[in-house]
Design an enzyme around this catalytic site. Structure first.
Site, PDB file in Angstrom:
ATOM      1  N   ASP A 122       0.815  -1.219   0.000  1.00 47.91           N
ATOM      2  CA  ASP A 122       0.000   0.000   0.000  1.00 47.91           C
ATOM      3  C   ASP A 122       0.847   1.268   0.000  1.00 47.91           C
ATOM      4  O   ASP A 122       0.378   2.332   0.408  1.00 47.91           O
ATOM      5  CB  ASP A 122      -0.965   0.003   1.192  1.00 47.91           C
ATOM      6  CG  ASP A 122      -2.125   0.972   1.000  1.00 47.91           C
ATOM      7  OD1 ASP A 122      -2.533   1.179  -0.164  1.00 47.91           O
ATOM      8  OD2 ASP A 122      -2.613   1.528   1.999  1.00 47.91           O
ATOM      9  N   ASP A 142      -3.491  -4.285  -5.239  1.00 46.21           N
ATOM     10  CA  ASP A 142      -2.828  -2.989  -5.467  1.00 46.21           C
ATOM     11  C   ASP A 142      -1.346  -3.090  -5.815  1.00 46.21           C
ATOM     12  O   ASP A 142      -0.735  -2.078  -6.171  1.00 46.21           O
ATOM     13  CB  ASP A 142      -2.973  -2.049  -4.259  1.00 46.21           C
ATOM     14  CG  ASP A 142      -4.411  -1.744  -3.901  1.00 46.21           C
ATOM     15  OD1 ASP A 142      -5.290  -1.939  -4.766  1.00 46.21           O
ATOM     16  OD2 ASP A 142      -4.668  -1.323  -2.757  1.00 46.21           O
ATOM     17  N   ASP A 191     -11.581   1.167   5.172  1.00 43.19           N
ATOM     18  CA  ASP A 191     -10.486   1.398   4.231  1.00 43.19           C
ATOM     19  C   ASP A 191      -9.334   2.152   4.890  1.00 43.19           C
ATOM     20  O   ASP A 191      -8.245   2.240   4.321  1.00 43.19           O
ATOM     21  CB  ASP A 191     -10.978   2.213   3.030  1.00 43.19           C
ATOM     22  CG  ASP A 191     -11.979   1.456   2.179  1.00 43.19           C
ATOM     23  OD1 ASP A 191     -11.780   0.255   1.950  1.00 43.19           O
ATOM     24  OD2 ASP A 191     -12.977   2.079   1.742  1.00 43.19           O
TER      25      ASP A 191
END
EC number: 3.2.1.-
Length: 318
Positions: free
Chosen positions: A107, A145, A292
């Protein structure tokens, strides 16, 4: 002797005709009967600890629905954790959905930052992840991601990430023969389809089942399917092969709120995990109600932490 041999042959043929058809090796859908519902998901645990009222709504709409369990550096002994989870699903003839989420630099240091401490640590971790599944049927989403965020890494680290993802793909291909693994491919407005095809190919998607679209995002199923088709078409034109894809529909019932991805208001649950629907599978990959990050309508809720308020908003579309 000839008569006896013919009799044995006839008996063998009759036995083959009478025997139930066996699933083709490698297809987890043919080896199971529906998707596995995690009895210890964050929503399920919250419901158990807060009976009545709100819990009844969350139980009916979320906690009893099949979805993914995410594994990372919080999972302890990864081989044991994965083995235990997939075994529990196998015992009841259900197909578990797992997410591998432990790539170094995860991330880009954002709300869900972390990951394995080194490339070697990751290789060991993902190898044991695949070994934990072994021959049991499973669906795995590989590193949400990781490819879409490739540009956030220093130039010298980008090839390392691609190499690690290729290694991950090889582990599932060699150690988990009844697993369909899907490399994460971002969402429909993040990375151009042709660029994502290049990244997926470099990351070894050819050796696994396919790619995953819209993980933890809110894009519509139609837009996500169109993007998946465009990526597959780019793989075909550039590299000579196509790949199927799955779509995360856990929170896309109302589509996106512009470009907001972090706990936006007014979102809604999407269709539950199923085969078909415009993709190979529509899956609840993100756990509905899990934050999130400290943002949007949950400014005080850490990423990955369950919030009953978020869950209710997704149920009601508010």
């Amino acid at each position: 002797m000839r008569i006896k041999t013919l009799g044995l042959l006839a008996a063998s043929l009759l036995a083959l005709i009478a025997a139930p058809a066996q699933a083709a090796d490698g297809n987890p859908l043919e080896k199971t009967n529906g998707f596995y519902t995690d009895p210890n998901s964050n929503p399920a645990v919250w419901v158990k600890n807060h009976p009545g009222g709100t819990a009844d709504q969350i139980r009916a709409a979320i906690a009893t629905k099949a979805g993914a369990r995410w594994f990372g550096n919080w999972s302890g002994d990864i081989k044991s954790a994965v083995d235990g989870y997939t075994y529990a699903a196998d015992v009841v003839d259900k197909l578990p959905i797992l997410v591998a989420y432990n790539i170094p630099g995860r991330d880009c240091g954002g709300h869900s930052g972390g990951g394995a401490g080194s490339p070697d640590a990751y290789r060991s971790w993902i190898s044991n992840f695949a070994a934990g599944i072994g021959g049991k049927p499973a669906v795995v989403v590989i590193e949400p991601d990781a490819l879409a965020q490739l540009d956030c890494l220093p130039t010298g680290e980008r090839q390392t990430r691609l190499d690690l993802l290729r290694f991950a793909a090889e582990q599932f291909a060699s150690k988990a023969p009844n697993t369909w693994a899907y490399m994460d491919g971002g969402n429909s407005t993040w990375i151009p389809a042709a660029t994502m095809a290049d990244r997926l190919n470099a990351a070894g998607v050819k050796s696994i089942r396919g790619l995953a679209i819209n993980v933890s995002n809110y894009k519509t199923t139609t837009d996500s399917a169109n993007y998946g088709k465009a990526v597959s078409a780019a793989l075909s034109s550039k590299y000579g092969y196509t790949k199927p894809f799955v779509i995360d529909t856990s929170r896309n019932g109302n589509g996106p709120l512009g470009s907001e991805w972090c706990n936006p208001a007014g979102r809604k649950l999407g269709v539950t995990s199923q085969t078909g629907g415009g993709a190979e599978m529509l899956l609840w990959v993100k756990v509905p109600g899990d934050s999130d990050g400290k943002c949007g309508i949950a400014p005080n809720v850490e990423a990955g932490t369950f919030s009953p308020d978020l869950a209710l908003r997704l149920i009601n579309g508010s």
